[in-house]
Design a protein around this motif. Structure first.
Motif, PDB file in Angstrom:
ATOM      1  N   LYS A  87       0.864  -1.250  -0.007  1.00 48.78           N
ATOM      2  CA  LYS A  87      -0.141   0.012   0.027  1.00 48.78           C
ATOM      3  C   LYS A  87       0.810   1.351   0.086  1.00 48.78           C
ATOM      4  O   LYS A  87       0.490   2.339  -0.474  1.00 48.78           O
ATOM      5  N   TRP A  88       2.034   1.139   0.331  1.00 46.34           N
ATOM      6  CA  TRP A  88       3.069   2.371   0.401  1.00 46.34           C
ATOM      7  C   TRP A  88       3.686   2.652  -0.795  1.00 46.34           C
ATOM      8  O   TRP A  88       4.387   3.639  -1.107  1.00 46.34           O
ATOM      9  N   LYS A  89       3.787   1.538  -1.824  1.00 46.77           N
ATOM     10  CA  LYS A  89       4.500   1.818  -2.919  1.00 46.77           C
ATOM     11  C   LYS A  89       4.307   2.889  -3.660  1.00 46.77           C
ATOM     12  O   LYS A  89       2.819   2.867  -4.104  1.00 46.77           O
ATOM     13  N   GLY A  90       4.937   3.917  -4.261  1.00 43.39           N
ATOM     14  CA  GLY A  90       4.756   4.981  -4.974  1.00 43.39           C
ATOM     15  C   GLY A  90       4.134   5.882  -4.144  1.00 43.39           C
ATOM     16  O   GLY A  90       3.767   7.212  -4.744  1.00 43.39           O
ATOM     17  N   ILE A 106       8.888  13.652   0.159  1.00 42.50           N
ATOM     18  CA  ILE A 106      10.115  12.842  -0.205  1.00 42.50           C
ATOM     19  C   ILE A 106       9.193  11.428  -0.729  1.00 42.50           C
ATOM     20  O   ILE A 106       8.354  11.127   0.077  1.00 42.50           O
ATOM     21  N   PRO A 107       9.678  10.601  -1.645  1.00 44.98           N
ATOM     22  CA  PRO A 107       9.191   9.514  -1.665  1.00 44.98           C
ATOM     23  C   PRO A 107       9.235   8.557  -0.617  1.00 44.98           C
ATOM     24  O   PRO A 107      10.175   8.390   0.229  1.00 44.98           O
ATOM     25  N   PHE A 161       6.549  -1.971   6.691  1.00 47.53           N
ATOM     26  CA  PHE A 161       6.893  -3.364   6.425  1.00 47.53           C
ATOM     27  C   PHE A 161       6.012  -4.229   6.011  1.00 47.53           C
ATOM     28  O   PHE A 161       5.024  -4.399   6.380  1.00 47.53           O
ATOM     29  N   LYS A 162       6.366  -4.887   5.073  1.00 47.44           N
ATOM     30  CA  LYS A 162       5.414  -6.036   4.295  1.00 47.44           C
ATOM     31  C   LYS A 162       5.360  -6.991   5.210  1.00 47.44           C
ATOM     32  O   LYS A 162       4.031  -7.485   5.172  1.00 47.44           O
TER      33      LYS A 162
END
Length: 174
Positions: A87-90, A106-107, A161-162
């Motif tokens: 859910k945090w990707k991108g 920031i990314p 964290f995944k």
């Protein structure tokens, strides 16, 4: 068709850049930077970045893998690949000051990478403390308690964290 030798560098459209680490009668064994070890057909489509000739069967895959692991352990900050939760990707981290000045963005992957580096460096410090010959047992226990409290202070970042195995764990979790 000319065979690539061990040590040849390629760029595969699916797996990215990698190095040929073994050659069999049907496949190249290639260690890719992002995807690890994959076998690809000798006639697969890929770009040859650098061709090494006359190196087939001159070194075993085991020897290459062992050397690569030693190099990565010696020079890398990260000892294992840690995945960010999907859910945090991108996504991005936005810092919004209360004084009306511009926001800082920031990314989230950049921020996550820094958190993982902090965690890995704390783990290295913990290992060095535990293996130190200059500290007595009580000093090691005292320093270990500080490290446990540091981990506890960082548990807020566990949402990034995944997998739970990568989480920070403080005093209650130990």
């Amino acid at each position: 068709m000319k065979l690539l030798g061990i040590g040849s560098r390629i760029d595969h459209p699916e797996y990215g850049k990698g190095v040929v680490t073994n050659v069999s009668s049907k496949h190249y064994w290639v260690t890719f930077l992002e995807n690890g070890l994959e076998t690809i057909d000798l006639d697969a489509e890929f770009e040859v970045i650098e061709s090494v000739e006359d190196e087939v069967d001159s070194v075993s895959f085991f020897d290459v893998e062992r050397s690569l692991v030693k190099i990565l352990e010696k020079w890398s900050d990260t000892h294992q690949k840690v995945a960010i939760a999907d859910k945090w990707k991108g996504g991005k981290l936005v810092l919004e000051p209360d004084d009306g000045t511009a926001n800082k963005e920031i990314p989230i992957e950049t921020f996550f990478h820094k958190i993982v580096m902090v965690r890995d460096r704390i783990r290295v410090m913990e290992q060095k403390i535990n293996s130190s010959k200059n500290l007595d047992d009580q000093e090691k226990v005292d320093l270990q308690q500080y490290i446990t409290r540091i981990y506890g202070s960082l548990t807020s970042f566990n949402v990034l964290f995944k997998t739970k195995n990568d989480h920070f764990v403080g005093e209650r979790g130990k």
